[in-house]
Each structure stands twice: as structure tokens, then as C-alpha cells.
Design a protein around this motif. Structure first.
Motif, PDB file in Angstrom:
ATOM      1  N   UNK A 458       0.923  -1.310  -0.066  1.00 13.92           N
ATOM      2  CA  UNK A 458       0.020   0.100  -0.021  1.00 13.92           C
ATOM      3  C   UNK A 458       0.840   1.321   0.079  1.00 13.92           C
ATOM      4  N   UNK A 459       0.747   2.023  -1.082  1.00 12.21           N
ATOM      5  CA  UNK A 459       1.664   3.607  -1.179  1.00 12.21           C
ATOM      6  C   UNK A 459       1.277   4.226   0.232  1.00 12.21           C
ATOM      7  N   UNK A 460       2.107   5.113   0.777  1.00  9.54           N
ATOM      8  CA  UNK A 460       2.295   5.980   1.746  1.00  9.54           C
ATOM      9  C   UNK A 460       1.866   7.234   1.307  1.00  9.54           C
ATOM     10  N   UNK A 461       1.765   7.550  -0.085  1.00  7.73           N
ATOM     11  CA  UNK A 461       1.473   8.909  -0.370  1.00  7.73           C
ATOM     12  C   UNK A 461       2.678   9.831  -0.568  1.00  7.73           C
ATOM     13  N   UNK A 462       3.747   9.173  -0.141  1.00 13.46           N
ATOM     14  CA  UNK A 462       5.219  10.046  -0.213  1.00 13.46           C
ATOM     15  C   UNK A 462       6.102   9.563  -1.284  1.00 13.46           C
ATOM     16  N   UNK A 463       6.324  10.522  -2.167  1.00 14.76           N
ATOM     17  CA  UNK A 463       7.101  10.326  -3.392  1.00 14.76           C
ATOM     18  C   UNK A 463       8.537   9.834  -2.981  1.00 14.76           C
ATOM     19  N   UNK A 464       8.841   8.399  -3.500  1.00 17.22           N
ATOM     20  CA  UNK A 464      10.216   7.965  -3.413  1.00 17.22           C
ATOM     21  C   UNK A 464      11.011   8.525  -4.296  1.00 17.22           C
ATOM     22  N   UNK A 465      11.944   9.514  -4.217  1.00 15.04           N
ATOM     23  CA  UNK A 465      12.559  10.275  -5.054  1.00 15.04           C
ATOM     24  C   UNK A 465      14.234   9.331  -4.936  1.00 15.04           C
ATOM     25  N   UNK A 466      14.357   8.418  -4.575  1.00 19.10           N
ATOM     26  CA  UNK A 466      15.738   7.834  -4.324  1.00 19.10           C
ATOM     27  C   UNK A 466      16.193   7.461  -5.450  1.00 19.10           C
ATOM     28  N   UNK A 467      17.111   6.559  -5.565  1.00 16.77           N
ATOM     29  CA  UNK A 467      17.903   6.022  -6.746  1.00 16.77           C
ATOM     30  C   UNK A 467      17.284   4.635  -7.262  1.00 16.77           C
ATOM     31  N   UNK A 468      16.489   4.150  -6.187  1.00 16.92           N
ATOM     32  CA  UNK A 468      15.653   2.810  -6.675  1.00 16.92           C
ATOM     33  C   UNK A 468      14.903   2.383  -5.674  1.00 16.92           C
ATOM     34  N   UNK A 469      14.205   1.361  -5.915  1.00 18.26           N
ATOM     35  CA  UNK A 469      13.364   0.767  -4.787  1.00 18.26           C
ATOM     36  C   UNK A 469      13.877  -0.708  -4.637  1.00 18.26           C
ATOM     37  N   UNK A 470      13.808  -1.190  -3.370  1.00 16.64           N
ATOM     38  CA  UNK A 470      14.426  -2.500  -3.063  1.00 16.64           C
ATOM     39  C   UNK A 470      13.408  -3.207  -2.339  1.00 16.64           C
ATOM     40  N   UNK A 471      12.818  -4.561  -3.065  1.00 17.28           N
ATOM     41  CA  UNK A 471      12.114  -5.443  -2.542  1.00 17.28           C
ATOM     42  C   UNK A 471      12.611  -6.531  -1.946  1.00 17.28           C
ATOM     43  N   UNK A 472      11.682  -7.394  -0.942  1.00 20.86           N
ATOM     44  CA  UNK A 472      12.021  -8.149  -0.354  1.00 20.86           C
ATOM     45  C   UNK A 472      10.910  -9.475  -0.206  1.00 20.86           C
ATOM     46  N   UNK A 473      11.239 -10.483  -0.791  1.00 19.89           N
ATOM     47  CA  UNK A 473      10.456 -11.716  -1.022  1.00 19.89           C
ATOM     48  C   UNK A 473      10.873 -13.004  -0.175  1.00 19.89           C
ATOM     49  N   UNK A 474       9.859 -13.739   0.556  1.00 19.40           N
ATOM     50  CA  UNK A 474      10.190 -14.926   0.795  1.00 19.40           C
ATOM     51  C   UNK A 474       9.221 -16.062   0.314  1.00 19.40           C
ATOM     52  N   UNK A 476       6.897 -16.700  -2.243  1.00 16.38           N
ATOM     53  CA  UNK A 476       5.886 -16.213  -3.179  1.00 16.38           C
ATOM     54  C   UNK A 476       5.434 -14.731  -2.381  1.00 16.38           C
ATOM     55  N   UNK A 477       5.917 -14.633  -1.334  1.00 18.28           N
ATOM     56  CA  UNK A 477       5.224 -13.572  -0.506  1.00 18.28           C
ATOM     57  C   UNK A 477       6.335 -12.323  -0.471  1.00 18.28           C
ATOM     58  N   UNK A 478       5.624 -11.284  -0.904  1.00 20.87           N
ATOM     59  CA  UNK A 478       6.458 -10.161  -0.863  1.00 20.87           C
ATOM     60  C   UNK A 478       6.291  -9.390   0.598  1.00 20.87           C
ATOM     61  N   UNK A 479       7.313  -9.077   1.201  1.00 25.51           N
ATOM     62  CA  UNK A 479       7.252  -8.573   2.611  1.00 25.51           C
ATOM     63  C   UNK A 479       7.433  -7.093   2.712  1.00 25.51           C
ATOM     64  N   UNK A 480       8.223  -6.575   1.998  1.00 21.42           N
ATOM     65  CA  UNK A 480       8.429  -5.054   1.937  1.00 21.42           C
ATOM     66  C   UNK A 480       8.836  -4.548   0.847  1.00 21.42           C
ATOM     67  N   UNK A 481       8.818  -3.120   0.555  1.00 24.13           N
ATOM     68  CA  UNK A 481       9.577  -2.568  -0.352  1.00 24.13           C
ATOM     69  C   UNK A 481       9.985  -1.394   0.491  1.00 24.13           C
ATOM     70  N   UNK A 482      11.581  -0.996   0.126  1.00 18.29           N
ATOM     71  CA  UNK A 482      12.156  -0.205   0.565  1.00 18.29           C
ATOM     72  C   UNK A 482      12.770   0.905  -0.379  1.00 18.29           C
TER      73      UNK A 482
END
Length: 520
Positions: A458-474, A476-482
Motif C-alpha cells: 500500500x502506498x504511503x503517499x510520499x514520493x520516493x525520489x531515491x535512486x531505486x526501490x528494493x523489495x524483499x520476498x520469502x 512467493x510472499x512480498x514482505x516489504x519495499x524500501x
């Protein structure tokens, strides 16, 4: 007419401070390794474009001692490699250790000798020989001394010869003799966006040196070029007489001030000579290729750990004790034994490789170690498997971890003084596939900065203006995107780039395979 081109960087990822030499038709290149063991990766090429790592120069504790109190970005700085009278020489500095030293080898893949320590001040030492066979060493400052490389003795000097054009941190000097003149190539302006390469020449290595009329001969400061921080250069003449420069640079991404996450990488650019001076154009993402073209078959993206030794690209912070890892306890798997309880301090068990692409996916198969595999003094046979997983790191204070322990998978973010579990889910027992996905797409629209309870996408409504997004899955389950900006040089500081790897912080664990794929 040759219309073939090559792409920069030629050695991607955290491979800074390149130095190159030619032996016949072969080229060899080395880079700084800082706090990582083994130290000084060495690459081979037949055309200056396609490089393959053939080993590490400092691959045993007798050559490289990096104690726990060596800070991140300490350790091995700015090696220089040269080939002289059938012997390969490498000189470098252990910052935080004993200082400057020389190692030698008959073959570039080794074995390399134990260090010969030399009492020279400063960092970034260089080696060259004159027509009489005398060995000269230039080092930061910029100073020059005549030395005995076998004995580690200074025989003459040092002479303060030239300090550049006034930019800060004059460093990375390299001495060359071309057509009867001595040229001193050096960098200044700092290794950040103001980095630049300048040159001077003299009739003797003792000087006096005449600055080049077009200094700096290379810099990208103040430009909008995609390659920035160009500097710390070395020159090599190809067998056909053409000249080439290897140098470090960065590829920052994201919103201002932009973030570089791969570290300083190795680039290649052509050089021409005019009126007795080298001329270097801007470093482009694509250049006309050298006359000799010798492509290499791509290296396998997946390591099944079937060999009797780890591939040379695997590195560990400061040390890799023999008892912390094994390829023989369970053949075809890498077994890790915890040596420290946390990745937040030195002394942990971690085996990783450099992130080399802005968009990539790392997948590994984690298996609990069988009962009885734990080292003496650890958990008794049959107890709950330990704590292990994948980590993407800059240093002990900046890393994201995908961790499995006690039947649960969790994502942990360590950013400076803050450490937080940002997502957690139960996972089934037995083998588990772990995935870290790094992507640069979709970074400007609102996206996930941290997970939201019950809905990690779920988006937080804050624009992520960093260089990339890093996601983590265990599985088939997506745990988080940072947001990836917190694992960048601009946040973490220092001289290194991201390293992604496997770890164990409690008990033991096995990894059946590890796969690194470029996805951009």
C-alpha cells in the motif's frame, strides 16, 4: 572503418581506483577493496573492454590483516600493478594497518608473495623503472622517491615534485616515461563530484615538473553527464601503439542531489597525444572500440557451490575465518556458521558479491543446517535452526536484511542509529527461496517508503525520489519495499558500494545456490 563500440563502465560495481598494466598481448587490472577480504581483485583482458576476474592478490591472512577495529572504508587503498622483467609487482596501502607494502608474483593469478613493507608516508603509491633499472615510487603529496622494492628500502628522496593545479587532495600519482620525458599523472579536487585528472612532465623523475597547458585534462565537474566523479586514472599503451586511460567514475541516480549506490566503478576512455601532451575527451557511456576485440563468454549468473573453492568475486567484511564457512560439510552447498550475533557490528559471518547493475535480482535457496552441523559450543543437535538470510549492505550501520528465524521471515532496516523490523510473516519449514529485487523504474510516483501493517504494497503517499526501490520476498510472499537512498554513498558516506550476500548470525545455515541477474 571500425564501427564497433563498447559500453562503459568496463568493470561495473564497486571497483574503484583502477590500475592497469600490459604484459605482451594481455592486460591486467586491479582495484581497491578497502575493508573486504580477500583484497585487491585482479582482472584479465585481451582487449581492455572485456574483463574477467582471475583471483584476488591478497587472498590469505599472512598478506592481509584487517582487524575488527578497522572502520568501514579503511583497509586497502589504491593499488598499482606493474610488469617488469618478467615479474608482476603490486604496491598498495593498508590504511589503519602497517601502511605501504609491495607483493610480487610470477603469474598474475598468483600466488602472490607475502608483503614487503616499505617506510613511505602517504597513500596511493606507484611504481616505475628508469632506463638504468632504478625503481621509482610516487605517492600522494605528490612526492617521488627511489626505492629498493625487494628490500622495502627508500634509497633517495623523497622529493616534493608537484602538487597539481590547486585542487584539494592531490593524489593517485602515476609516473610514465614516454619519448624521453617523464609524465606525472595525478588526480585532485577530491573523489566526489569535483574529481579531476591533471598532468605534468619533466626530464627526470626528480623534476622539476612542468604543468600541462590544458589542465585538468579530464573532469566532469559542473556538467550534467550521466558519468560523474571522473578521476584516479592510469594509462596504458596497447600493442598497436594506441593509448587508453582507465579511471573511476560514478553513475548517480534519483532526485537531486542524486545518489550513487554501486560505488565508484572502472571506466575506459581513449587517449591521443598532441604536442607532447595526452588529450582525453569526456568519458562517454559508449566509445569506439579498440582495434583488438576479444569478447568473453558470460560468466554464469548462478553459483551452485559445486566447486572446491569459492569463486573470486565472493567477499567478506574484514575476515573470513576457516570455521565460519564450508563447501564440504554438505557438498553442493555453502554452509555458514555464525561468528557474531548481529550484522550491526564487525565480526559476523557474511559472504557477498558486489551489486553491479542498477536493476538486478538476487535469489538464493536457504536450507536449515542439519542437526549436528553446528560448531562446538553452539546449539545442541536437533535444536531450532539458526538465524540467517540475505543482506544488502553498505556498512554495519547501513543495511537491509531479509532474515529467517523461528519459522518466521522478517525484513530489518538498519539506517544509521535506527534499527527496525519493518515486516514479518510466518514461513513454512524446510528450504525457502529468498529474493531481493532492486529496480529503478517507478521511483518518482508515490510508492512505498516502508511497509504498512497488513498491506506491504500500500502506498504511503510520499514520493520516493531515491535512486531505486528494493523489495524483499520469502517464497512467493512480498514482505516489504524500501527506498534505496539510505543505502547510498550520499547517506552512508565512505568509498565503497553495495554488496549483496548471505549471512548467519545464530547457529548454522546452508545455501543450495545463489543467483544474481541483471534485470534492467
Amino acid at each position: 572503418m571500425n564501427t564497433r563500440t563498447y559500453d562503459n563502465p568496463v568493470v561495473a560495481g564497486f571497483h574503484p581506483d583502477p590500475s592497469v598494466c600490459r604484459a605482451g598481448d594481455d592486460y591486467y587490472l586491479v582495484c581497491s577493496s578497502f575493508e573486504y577480504f580477500p583484497g585487491v581483485p585482479i582482472f584479465h583482458s585481451r582487449d581492455l573492454v572485456h574483463w574477467r576476474q582471475i583471483g584476488n592478490v591478497l587472498d590469505r591472512p599472512s598478506q592481509l590483516h584487517l582487524p575488527p577495529d578497522i572502520p568501514a572504508s579503511g583497509g586497502i587503498y589504491a593499488p598499482t600493478i606493474r610488469h617488469h622483467d618478467g615479474t608482476f609487482y603490486l604496491i598498495t596501502t593498508n590504511v589503519g594497518g602497517r601502511g605501504n607494502f609491495i607483493v610480487t608474483a610470477e603469474r598474475p593469478e598468483g600466488p602472490w608473495s607475502d608483503p614487503v613493507w616499505i617506510d613511505l608516508p602517504g597513500i596511493d603509491p606507484d611504481l616505475t623503472w628508469d632506463e638504468n633499472g632504478s625503481c621509482w615510487c610516487a605517492f600522494s603529496g605528490t612526492q617521488v622517491a627511489r626505492i629498493d622494492p625487494a628490500a622495502g628500502q627508500m634509497l633517495e628522496g623523497p622529493y616534493q615534485v608537484w602538487s597539481g593545479t590547486g585542487g584539494k587532495y592531490p593524489e593517485a600519482p602515476h609516473l610514465f616515461q614516454v619519448d624521453g620525458r617523464w609524465y606525472l599523472l595525478m588526480s585532485e579536487g577530491g573523489t566526489e563530484r569535483g574529481h579531476a585528472v591533471s598532468i605534468a612532465r619533466a626530464r627526470s623523475p626528480r623534476g622539476p615538473f612542468e604543468p600541462g597547458p590544458a589542465n585538468p585534462i579530464l573532469t566532469h565537474r559542473g556538467t550534467d553527464r550521466p558519468i560523474q566523479s571522473t578521476g584516479h586514472a592510469d594509462l596504458v599503451q596497447a600493442a598497436d601503439g594506441s593509448w587508453w586511460m582507465v579511471l573511476l567514475g560514478t553513475r548517480p541516480r534519483g532526485y537531486t542531489p542524486e545518489f550513487q549506490v554501486l560505488g565508484r566503478e572502472t571506466f575506459l576512455t581513449p587517449v591521443r597525444w598532441e604536442d607532447g601532451w595526452p588529450v582525453v575527451g569526456p568519458v562517454e557511456e559508449r566509445h569506439p572500440a579498440p582495434a583488438v576485440w576479444h569478447p568473453l563468454a558470460p560468466e554464469p549468473s548462478r553459483d551452485d557451490f559445486d566447486g572446491d573453492a569459492l569463486a573470486p568475486y565472493w567477499i567478506s567484511p574484514r575476515d573470513r575465518p576457516d570455521g565460519s564457512w564450508s563447501l564440504t560439510e554438505r557438498p553442493g552447498r555453502l554452509t555458514l556458521h555464525a561468528t557474531g550475533p548481529t550484522l550491526d557490528r564487525p565480526g559476523h559471518t557474511f559472504v557477498g558479491r558486489r551489486q553491479q547493475h542498477h536493476d538486478c535480482r538476487v535469489t538464493a535457496r536457504l536450507e536449515p543446517a542439519p542437526p549436528g552441523s553446528e560448531p562446538a559450543g553452539s546449539e545442541p543437535p536437533g535444536s531450532e535452526p539458526g538465524t540467517a538470510g540475505l543482506s544488502i549492505r553498505m556498512d554495519e550501520a547501513h543495511h537491509y536484511d531479509l532474515e529467517v528465524s523461528g519459522g518466521r521471515a522478517r525484513v530489518i532496516a538498519r539506517i544509521g542509529p535506527l534499527r527496525q523490523c519493518v515486516a514479518e510473516r510466518p514461513v513454512p519449514p524446510g528450504p525457502l527461496t529468498l529474493t531481493i529485487d532492486v529496480r529503478t523504474r517507478d521511483i518518482l510516483p508515490p510508492s512505498v517508503i516502508g511497509p504498512v501493517a497488513g498491506s506491504p504494497t500500500q502506498p504511503t503517499g510520499v514520493a520516493a525520489r531515491g535512486p531505486d526501490t528494493i523489495s524483499f520476498s520469502a517464497g512467493d510472499t512480498l514482505l516489504a519495499e524500501l527506498d534505496g537512498r539510505y543505502l547510498s554513498t550520499e547517506v552512508a558516506t565512505g568509498f565503497t558500494g553495495r554488496v549483496i550476500g548471505m549471512y548467519a548470525t545464530e547457529g548454522s545455515a546452508c545455501f543450495d545456490w545463489f543467483d544474481y541477474q541483471a534485470t534492467g
